[in-house]
Design a protein around this motif. Sequence first.
Motif, PDB file in Angstrom:
ATOM      1  N   GLU A 144       0.837  -1.184  -0.071  1.00 45.17           N
ATOM      2  CA  GLU A 144       0.019  -0.182   0.022  1.00 45.17           C
ATOM      3  C   GLU A 144       0.792   1.290  -0.249  1.00 45.17           C
TER       4      GLU A 144
ATOM      5  N   ARG B 222      -1.856   1.750  -7.455  1.00 48.44           N
ATOM      6  CA  ARG B 222      -2.741   0.796  -8.132  1.00 48.44           C
ATOM      7  C   ARG B 222      -2.833   0.585  -9.222  1.00 48.44           C
ATOM      8  N   ASP B 223      -2.788   1.697  -9.912  1.00 52.15           N
ATOM      9  CA  ASP B 223      -2.805   1.829 -11.359  1.00 52.15           C
ATOM     10  C   ASP B 223      -1.671   2.118 -12.136  1.00 52.15           C
TER      11      ASP B 223
ATOM     12  N   ARG C 144       2.461  -5.232 -10.950  1.00 50.59           N
ATOM     13  CA  ARG C 144       1.500  -4.438 -10.644  1.00 50.59           C
ATOM     14  C   ARG C 144       0.891  -4.667  -9.239  1.00 50.59           C
ATOM     15  N   ARG C 145       0.220  -3.706  -8.472  1.00 55.88           N
ATOM     16  CA  ARG C 145      -0.140  -3.843  -7.386  1.00 55.88           C
ATOM     17  C   ARG C 145      -1.740  -4.415  -7.601  1.00 55.88           C
TER      18      ARG C 145
END
Length: 110
Positions: A59, A64-65, A107-108
């Motif tokens: 986090e 995220r993107d 990627r997350r």
Amino acid sequence: MADEVPGTAEDEAPRGTPGGTRRGRNRGPAAGLTTADGRLTAIPRRTARRDALLVHLAETLFARDRVYSEPEVNAALLTVHDDFPALRRHLVEAGLLARTRDGAAYRRVA
């Protein structure tokens, strides 16, 4: 301890010490595992504690993107611990980072 793995911590900090488990002293998933500059001194061996730390790292280090190259992931993880390959592997195994088949991009997930 003879079976201790370098860079890992078997238990939380002892009760009554800074970052220990007494009420009001726990300061998050890295409590008792960081140096004054915020770097991890160890990767927790206990699954629940390690998982909480991994969620925190995902986090705070990864948007995220966004797609990250492996060198970008390594550089981000190196800011918190020298054993960035272990952290990267744990993040992928926990399903917090998704990796392309060739390992070139991450990627997350959550």
